[in-house]
Design a protein around this motif. Structure first.
Motif, PDB file in Angstrom:
ATOM      1  N   ALA A   1       0.796  -1.227   0.000  1.00  0.00           N
ATOM      2  CA  ALA A   1       0.000   0.000   0.000  1.00  0.00           C
ATOM      3  C   ALA A   1       0.831   1.281   0.000  1.00  0.00           C
ATOM      4  N   PHE A   2       2.149   1.162   0.031  1.00  0.00           N
ATOM      5  CA  PHE A   2       2.974   2.359  -0.022  1.00  0.00           C
ATOM      6  C   PHE A   2       2.907   2.995  -1.412  1.00  0.00           C
ATOM      7  N   VAL A   3       2.945   4.319  -1.457  1.00  0.00           N
ATOM      8  CA  VAL A   3       2.944   5.053  -2.722  1.00  0.00           C
ATOM      9  C   VAL A   3       4.113   6.027  -2.726  1.00  0.00           C
ATOM     10  N   GLU A   4       4.577   6.362  -3.921  1.00  0.00           N
ATOM     11  CA  GLU A   4       5.654   7.340  -4.020  1.00  0.00           C
ATOM     12  C   GLU A   4       5.204   8.652  -3.384  1.00  0.00           C
ATOM     13  N   ALA A   5       6.139   9.309  -2.704  1.00  0.00           N
ATOM     14  CA  ALA A   5       5.790  10.534  -1.967  1.00  0.00           C
ATOM     15  C   ALA A   5       6.778  11.646  -2.281  1.00  0.00           C
ATOM     16  N   PRO A   6       6.737  12.163  -3.514  1.00  0.00           N
ATOM     17  CA  PRO A   6       7.659  13.253  -3.854  1.00  0.00           C
ATOM     18  C   PRO A   6       7.366  14.532  -3.079  1.00  0.00           C
ATOM     19  N   ASP A   7       6.166  14.588  -2.458  1.00  0.00           N
ATOM     20  CA  ASP A   7       5.788  15.785  -1.698  1.00  0.00           C
ATOM     21  C   ASP A   7       6.200  15.700  -0.237  1.00  0.00           C
ATOM     22  N   ALA A   8       6.923  14.639   0.132  1.00  0.00           N
ATOM     23  CA  ALA A   8       7.331  14.494   1.537  1.00  0.00           C
ATOM     24  C   ALA A   8       8.145  15.715   1.972  1.00  0.00           C
ATOM     25  N   ILE A   9       8.018  16.058   3.231  1.00  0.00           N
ATOM     26  CA  ILE A   9       8.721  17.233   3.746  1.00  0.00           C
ATOM     27  C   ILE A   9      10.226  17.093   3.475  1.00  0.00           C
ATOM     28  N   PRO A  10      10.849  18.114   2.873  1.00  0.00           N
ATOM     29  CA  PRO A  10      12.266  18.010   2.493  1.00  0.00           C
ATOM     30  C   PRO A  10      13.191  17.602   3.620  1.00  0.00           C
ATOM     31  N   CYS A  11      12.863  17.979   4.862  1.00  0.00           N
ATOM     32  CA  CYS A  11      13.770  17.657   5.962  1.00  0.00           C
ATOM     33  C   CYS A  11      13.882  16.152   6.190  1.00  0.00           C
ATOM     34  N   VAL A  12      12.895  15.380   5.706  1.00  0.00           N
ATOM     35  CA  VAL A  12      12.981  13.927   5.836  1.00  0.00           C
ATOM     36  C   VAL A  12      14.111  13.394   4.966  1.00  0.00           C
ATOM     37  N   ALA A  13      14.139  13.800   3.695  1.00  0.00           N
ATOM     38  CA  ALA A  13      15.207  13.359   2.806  1.00  0.00           C
ATOM     39  C   ALA A  13      16.563  13.856   3.303  1.00  0.00           C
ATOM     40  N   THR A  14      16.607  15.089   3.752  1.00  0.00           N
ATOM     41  CA  THR A  14      17.862  15.651   4.264  1.00  0.00           C
ATOM     42  C   THR A  14      18.316  14.909   5.519  1.00  0.00           C
ATOM     43  N   GLY A  15      17.375  14.633   6.422  1.00  0.00           N
ATOM     44  CA  GLY A  15      17.716  13.908   7.639  1.00  0.00           C
ATOM     45  C   GLY A  15      18.138  12.488   7.359  1.00  0.00           C
ATOM     46  N   ALA A  16      17.477  11.856   6.385  1.00  0.00           N
ATOM     47  CA  ALA A  16      17.807  10.466   6.051  1.00  0.00           C
ATOM     48  C   ALA A  16      19.223  10.348   5.514  1.00  0.00           C
ATOM     49  N   THR A  17      19.614  11.251   4.610  1.00  0.00           N
ATOM     50  CA  THR A  17      20.976  11.197   4.088  1.00  0.00           C
ATOM     51  C   THR A  17      21.991  11.582   5.162  1.00  0.00           C
ATOM     52  N   ALA A  18      21.600  12.488   6.050  1.00  0.00           N
ATOM     53  CA  ALA A  18      22.522  12.911   7.109  1.00  0.00           C
ATOM     54  C   ALA A  18      22.828  11.762   8.061  1.00  0.00           C
ATOM     55  N   ILE A  19      21.803  11.020   8.474  1.00  0.00           N
ATOM     56  CA  ILE A  19      22.077   9.944   9.439  1.00  0.00           C
ATOM     57  C   ILE A  19      22.740   8.761   8.752  1.00  0.00           C
ATOM     58  N   ALA A  20      22.417   8.522   7.461  1.00  0.00           N
ATOM     59  CA  ALA A  20      23.120   7.471   6.733  1.00  0.00           C
ATOM     60  C   ALA A  20      24.605   7.806   6.642  1.00  0.00           C
ATOM     61  N   ASP A  21      24.909   9.078   6.383  1.00  0.00           N
ATOM     62  CA  ASP A  21      26.307   9.514   6.316  1.00  0.00           C
ATOM     63  C   ASP A  21      26.967   9.438   7.696  1.00  0.00           C
ATOM     64  N   GLU A  22      26.238   9.825   8.731  1.00  0.00           N
ATOM     65  CA  GLU A  22      26.778   9.769  10.094  1.00  0.00           C
ATOM     66  C   GLU A  22      27.127   8.337  10.494  1.00  0.00           C
ATOM     67  N   LEU A  23      26.311   7.387  10.039  1.00  0.00           N
ATOM     68  CA  LEU A  23      26.542   5.975  10.362  1.00  0.00           C
ATOM     69  C   LEU A  23      27.404   5.272   9.311  1.00  0.00           C
ATOM     70  N   ALA A  24      27.861   6.026   8.288  1.00  0.00           N
ATOM     71  CA  ALA A  24      28.720   5.510   7.211  1.00  0.00           C
ATOM     72  C   ALA A  24      28.051   4.401   6.418  1.00  0.00           C
ATOM     73  N   LEU A  25      26.767   4.583   6.129  1.00  0.00           N
ATOM     74  CA  LEU A  25      25.991   3.586   5.395  1.00  0.00           C
ATOM     75  C   LEU A  25      25.880   3.967   3.924  1.00  0.00           C
ATOM     76  N   GLY A  26      26.422   3.127   3.044  1.00  0.00           N
ATOM     77  CA  GLY A  26      26.260   3.358   1.617  1.00  0.00           C
ATOM     78  C   GLY A  26      24.839   3.101   1.160  1.00  0.00           C
ATOM     79  N   TYR A  27      24.131   2.256   1.896  1.00  0.00           N
ATOM     80  CA  TYR A  27      22.706   1.975   1.643  1.00  0.00           C
ATOM     81  C   TYR A  27      21.984   1.978   2.981  1.00  0.00           C
ATOM     82  N   SER A  28      20.754   2.474   2.993  1.00  0.00           N
ATOM     83  CA  SER A  28      19.920   2.346   4.187  1.00  0.00           C
ATOM     84  C   SER A  28      18.456   2.350   3.795  1.00  0.00           C
ATOM     85  N   SER A  29      17.642   1.742   4.620  1.00  0.00           N
ATOM     86  CA  SER A  29      16.190   1.741   4.472  1.00  0.00           C
ATOM     87  C   SER A  29      15.628   2.181   5.819  1.00  0.00           C
ATOM     88  N   GLN A  30      15.028   3.366   5.855  1.00  0.00           N
ATOM     89  CA  GLN A  30      14.687   3.999   7.126  1.00  0.00           C
ATOM     90  C   GLN A  30      13.181   4.137   7.301  1.00  0.00           C
TER      91      GLN A  30
END
Length: 316
Positions: free
Chosen positions: A244-273
């Protein structure tokens, strides 16, 4: 890196895993011939470690992990591996020996990983994720790790979410069981079981939308699942939600920014959050899965992630 190694990247995972297959197809389309193995297949075929070689025997051929190549670690072994084995038995000793040797080989310098095994093990720790979110100022549920029901009552006045600190799987009656996140009141009598092992206890965040955010390097995909207050706290418990998940290009930008920030902080080349969005617009990080699933998301995301992983493996 030799041409042979470039075209024989390594995927550690179960050949029957659809995520492994998706990345295999993407790599094959790019001219590679990936080697796919996990601990079970290595135990069947065998290994040898010497001063200058680390050799696995797979499908009748020898694979030297000391030769540089790209790699992606999806799963070290399948879920039931080692479950139900009596501690201190000969079988437990044998399994531990295989695990030690295979882990040591994967930790060597020959493989350039999407995410290194050492990093993966550290990032899977819920305490590590919690502290990383706090360092970055990412909104994260108020959290208590405890073995005391009394401490839960002292810390929280409203309903909480209780989830395992360690592995969420166990063997019962020959069947693998999953421990899901559970909603409880601070005075719930089940919390007396905390004395058996510490659990994570968090504030209950009212989720209007669940967001699955996938990162590969600096690329981000966001999908959303709209829920109601009547739904279980753990969306996985409702079968229909898995498609039931759908693409969400309208998601609040801070989610994408936060997701890449914590992936980088944890040194993860891939993550599913896992993130949630509340009716008031608050966006909260719940969980970082360093090797989690993504193929239940819309097809465009599934193909995009598999292709991005293949590209990252190939340039390693």
């Amino acid at each position: 890196m030799t041409q042979a190694a470039v075209h024989r990247p390594l995927i550690v995972g179960d050949l029957d895993d659809p995520h492994v297959q998706a990345v295999r197809v993407a790599l094959t389309a790019r001219g590679a011939r990936p080697v796919i193995l996990d601990l079970e297949s290595v135990m069947t075929a065998g290994l040898s470690i010497s001063d200058d070689r680390m050799v696995l025997r797979i499908d009748g051929e020898s694979l030297d992990l000391a030769e540089r190549r790209g790699g992606w670690l999806r799963r070290m072994h399948r879920a039931p591996w080692g479950l139900g084995i009596e501690t201190g038995s000969v079988e437990a000793l044998e399994l531990g020996t295989w695990h030690s040797a295979f882990t040591w080989m994967l930790d060597g310098e020959g493989i350039s990983w999407v995410t290194s095994p050492q990093t993966l093990r550290r990032a899977e720790g819920k305490l590590e994720q919690w502290k990383a979110a706090r360092r970055l100022g990412i909104d994260y549920p108020r959290t208590l790790v405890t073995s005391s029901a009394e401490d839960v009552q002292a810390e929280f006045h409203d309903d909480v979410i209780v989830k395992p600190l360690g592995s969420g799987q166990f063997l019962q009656g020959g069947e693998v069981k999953t421990v899901y996140a559970e909603k409880m009141a601070p005075g719930d009598p089940r919390l007396s079981n905390l004395r058996e092992a510490p659990f994570i206890v968090q504030e209950l965040v009212d989720a209007q939308r669940h967001l699955r955010v996938v990162t590969v390097g600096d690329q981000v995909w966001v999908a959303a699942l709209t829920t109601s207050s009547a739904d279980p706290a753990d969306w996985r418990r409702t079968v229909a939600n898995h498609v039931a998940f759908v693409e969400a290009p309208d998601a609040i930008p801070c989610v994408a920014t936060g997701a890449t920030a914590i992936a980088d902080e944890l040194a993860l080349g891939y993550s599913s959050q896992d993130w949630v969005q509340t009716p008031e617009g608050r966006t909260v990080l719940l969980d970082v899965n360093p090797s989690g699933q993504w193929l239940f998301l819309p097809d465009a995301i599934g193909l995009g992630v598999a292709g991005a992983l293949a590209d990252r493996i190939m340039v390693k």
